[in-house]
Each structure stands twice: as C-alpha cells, then as structure tokens.
Design a protein around this motif. Sequence first.
Motif, PDB file in Angstrom:
ATOM      1  N   ARG A   1       0.855  -1.186   0.000  1.00  0.00           N
ATOM      2  CA  ARG A   1       0.000   0.000   0.000  1.00  0.00           C
ATOM      3  C   ARG A   1       0.889   1.233   0.000  1.00  0.00           C
ATOM      4  O   ARG A   1       2.032   1.179   0.461  1.00  0.00           O
ATOM      5  N   THR A   2       0.333   2.326  -0.476  1.00  0.00           N
ATOM      6  CA  THR A   2       1.092   3.576  -0.475  1.00  0.00           C
ATOM      7  C   THR A   2       0.243   4.673   0.158  1.00  0.00           C
ATOM      8  O   THR A   2      -0.910   4.878  -0.233  1.00  0.00           O
ATOM      9  N   ALA A   3       0.829   5.343   1.131  1.00  0.00           N
ATOM     10  CA  ALA A   3       0.149   6.456   1.790  1.00  0.00           C
ATOM     11  C   ALA A   3       0.790   7.758   1.349  1.00  0.00           C
ATOM     12  O   ALA A   3       2.014   7.879   1.320  1.00  0.00           O
ATOM     13  N   LYS A   4      -0.031   8.722   0.993  1.00  0.00           N
ATOM     14  CA  LYS A   4       0.463  10.048   0.637  1.00  0.00           C
ATOM     15  C   LYS A   4       0.679  10.826   1.935  1.00  0.00           C
ATOM     16  O   LYS A   4      -0.257  11.380   2.512  1.00  0.00           O
TER      17      LYS A   4
ATOM     18  N   SER B   1       9.612   1.662  10.546  1.00  0.00           N
ATOM     19  CA  SER B   1       9.803   0.760   9.401  1.00  0.00           C
ATOM     20  C   SER B   1       8.463   0.463   8.739  1.00  0.00           C
ATOM     21  O   SER B   1       8.354   0.432   7.514  1.00  0.00           O
ATOM     22  N   ALA B   2       7.435   0.257   9.562  1.00  0.00           N
ATOM     23  CA  ALA B   2       6.101  -0.023   9.031  1.00  0.00           C
ATOM     24  C   ALA B   2       5.551   1.180   8.275  1.00  0.00           C
ATOM     25  O   ALA B   2       4.927   1.035   7.216  1.00  0.00           O
ATOM     26  N   ILE B   3       5.789   2.377   8.814  1.00  0.00           N
ATOM     27  CA  ILE B   3       5.335   3.580   8.122  1.00  0.00           C
ATOM     28  C   ILE B   3       6.117   3.790   6.834  1.00  0.00           C
ATOM     29  O   ILE B   3       5.560   4.146   5.795  1.00  0.00           O
ATOM     30  N   ARG B   4       7.418   3.541   6.885  1.00  0.00           N
ATOM     31  CA  ARG B   4       8.258   3.704   5.688  1.00  0.00           C
ATOM     32  C   ARG B   4       7.801   2.795   4.557  1.00  0.00           C
ATOM     33  O   ARG B   4       7.850   3.177   3.378  1.00  0.00           O
ATOM     34  N   LYS B   5       7.329   1.603   4.893  1.00  0.00           N
ATOM     35  CA  LYS B   5       6.901   0.644   3.867  1.00  0.00           C
ATOM     36  C   LYS B   5       5.714   1.153   3.066  1.00  0.00           C
ATOM     37  O   LYS B   5       5.545   0.778   1.904  1.00  0.00           O
ATOM     38  N   ILE B   6       4.883   1.993   3.684  1.00  0.00           N
ATOM     39  CA  ILE B   6       3.720   2.500   2.957  1.00  0.00           C
ATOM     40  C   ILE B   6       3.878   3.954   2.537  1.00  0.00           C
ATOM     41  O   ILE B   6       3.025   4.501   1.844  1.00  0.00           O
ATOM     42  N   SER B   7       4.975   4.588   2.964  1.00  0.00           N
ATOM     43  CA  SER B   7       5.163   6.019   2.705  1.00  0.00           C
ATOM     44  C   SER B   7       5.551   6.300   1.252  1.00  0.00           C
ATOM     45  O   SER B   7       6.328   5.556   0.649  1.00  0.00           O
ATOM     46  N   ASP B   8       5.022   7.388   0.711  1.00  0.00           N
ATOM     47  CA  ASP B   8       5.432   7.824  -0.628  1.00  0.00           C
ATOM     48  C   ASP B   8       6.644   8.744  -0.546  1.00  0.00           C
ATOM     49  O   ASP B   8       7.102   9.259  -1.563  1.00  0.00           O
TER      50      ASP B   8
ATOM     51  N   PHE C   1      12.574   7.936   3.683  1.00  0.00           N
ATOM     52  CA  PHE C   1      13.283   8.512   4.821  1.00  0.00           C
ATOM     53  C   PHE C   1      14.095   7.424   5.513  1.00  0.00           C
ATOM     54  O   PHE C   1      13.840   6.229   5.344  1.00  0.00           O
ATOM     55  N   ASP C   2      15.096   7.844   6.260  1.00  0.00           N
ATOM     56  CA  ASP C   2      15.995   6.954   6.970  1.00  0.00           C
ATOM     57  C   ASP C   2      15.334   6.522   8.276  1.00  0.00           C
ATOM     58  O   ASP C   2      15.195   7.317   9.207  1.00  0.00           O
ATOM     59  N   VAL C   3      14.918   5.285   8.347  1.00  0.00           N
ATOM     60  CA  VAL C   3      14.177   4.781   9.503  1.00  0.00           C
ATOM     61  C   VAL C   3      14.964   4.917  10.804  1.00  0.00           C
ATOM     62  O   VAL C   3      14.434   5.391  11.815  1.00  0.00           O
ATOM     63  N   ASP C   4      16.222   4.492  10.790  1.00  0.00           N
ATOM     64  CA  ASP C   4      17.021   4.545  12.010  1.00  0.00           C
ATOM     65  C   ASP C   4      17.198   5.976  12.507  1.00  0.00           C
ATOM     66  O   ASP C   4      17.120   6.253  13.710  1.00  0.00           O
ATOM     67  N   ARG C   5      17.443   6.883  11.582  1.00  0.00           N
ATOM     68  CA  ARG C   5      17.630   8.289  11.958  1.00  0.00           C
ATOM     69  C   ARG C   5      16.346   8.870  12.545  1.00  0.00           C
ATOM     70  O   ARG C   5      16.377   9.578  13.559  1.00  0.00           O
ATOM     71  N   VAL C   6      15.229   8.577  11.917  1.00  0.00           N
ATOM     72  CA  VAL C   6      13.946   9.101  12.395  1.00  0.00           C
ATOM     73  C   VAL C   6      13.611   8.526  13.773  1.00  0.00           C
ATOM     74  O   VAL C   6      13.134   9.241  14.660  1.00  0.00           O
ATOM     75  N   ALA C   7      13.874   7.243  13.972  1.00  0.00           N
ATOM     76  CA  ALA C   7      13.627   6.631  15.287  1.00  0.00           C
ATOM     77  C   ALA C   7      14.474   7.320  16.359  1.00  0.00           C
ATOM     78  O   ALA C   7      14.002   7.585  17.474  1.00  0.00           O
ATOM     79  N   ARG C   8      15.726   7.619  16.028  1.00  0.00           N
ATOM     80  CA  ARG C   8      16.619   8.304  16.969  1.00  0.00           C
ATOM     81  C   ARG C   8      16.123   9.719  17.280  1.00  0.00           C
ATOM     82  O   ARG C   8      16.184  10.188  18.422  1.00  0.00           O
TER      83      ARG C   8
END
Length: 233
Positions: free
Chosen positions: A28-31, A113-120, A123-130
């Motif tokens: 799926r893709t979320a805008k 990571s789950a949000i990144r999978k659907i994001s249009d 973004f860097d998952v590790d950086r955003v989590a930090r």
Amino acid sequence: MKRIVFRSIAIVLILLVSALLYDLYYPRTAKMREFDPNEVARLETAMWRSYYDKKQVQLFNQLSELLRTQYHMPLVRSNQVAYYAANAAFAFKDGKTPADYEKAIPELVKFYSAIRKISDIPFDVDRVARLELQWWIVHRERWKRQPDELPRALAELQSAIYGVPVERVLEHGRLRAEAMKIRDEKADSGTKMSEQDWSNINELLRQSWHSLAVAVKTSTNLTPPNNQSNGSH
C-alpha cells in the motif's frame, strides 16, 4: 455431515488467514503530505491524556485510529504498528537512565519501518527513530535544557520524515512545544489539568499540524542536508 462441517470450517479458516495475510503484507502507499491537521490534533490530544493517565489500552486504540485514518493502514496492520508505538512510549515512560531510554529504540524502529513501507516519501528509519527518542529525552530533561531545544528537536523529526529544511517546520515545533508546556507547568506545580487546559492544548496542536501541512506541501522538491533516503530497513 461431519465432512461438510469440517470442509466449511477449513474454508472459513483459509479465508481468514488469507485476509490476515492480505491486511499485513499487501503493498500500500500512503500520501504522507495529505493528512487532516484537525483530526491529528484531536487524536494527539487524546493520546497525551491516555499516556499521562497510564491508560495503555486507550492509548493503543487511539494510535490505531490515527494510523488507519491518517496513514490509511488496514485494521490488523494498524493494530500491529500501534502495539510497537505503545511499547516504545511506555518503555520510555518507565525509564530512569539513558540506558533505559535506549530500550524504546527497537520498538521505534519497528514503528517507523512499518510507516516507511507504505510512505510515498523515502526517509531513513534509524535516523527518524533516533530523532523521535531525542525529543522525548529533551522534553523529559527540559529543566536543564535551553528553551529552544525542544521546538528544534520536534522540527528536526519532521524535517527528517518529510525531507524538508528544518527551518520550514520550526513553527510546527514551536507550537507543539507550547502545547506540551501547558501540561508540564501544571504537573510541575502539582495542579490538576482542567478541560480548558486540554482544549488549549488541542488548539495549539491544531495550529501546529496546520503549519506542518502547509510547510510540507510547499516544499516537495526540497531535501534537508544529511537526510538519507533509506527504505531497506
């Protein structure tokens, strides 16, 4: 007759498993830039109340609703991802030391990571989590931090998610920090929050998310420095 019943049950189970797998894994893709600021503010206000009242189930349900309505996640997936976020929040809430705070990182990585999978938007998952954990820490340690640290930390998170210069989302960070300040000052003074306080928080959050919506929609071709695009997490 027994065979018919057994086959019927088997078919139902197969259909349920298929639906579950479809819900969890179908692409799926979320805008990401298309969200309702008023609804995000309402849900964030509700989640803050649940978090500080230690109502984990209520917080979980509110997170799930946010993921379904704003990120367009299906039912099962939204519950799974809300579980990650709730675990991170309460792991941090119970923490006392930097080592304790780090326990929230694995769940934050799963969440983003789950949000990144659907994001249009990449973004860097590790950086955003930090960065998410960083503003939590800055907020908790506000008594020894500079006044501009929390607004900037909040802005840096959105900058990394949406790929915009941090200066464009500083207003979002400032307003969101102001909303937090209302609850913080009441807690520090030992005063109970009133419904008017929560209404004021909701209004500041509404302004904050409106500011972010405008900023990210007018900056679609801009990328902040050192913002890596890594979707392989």
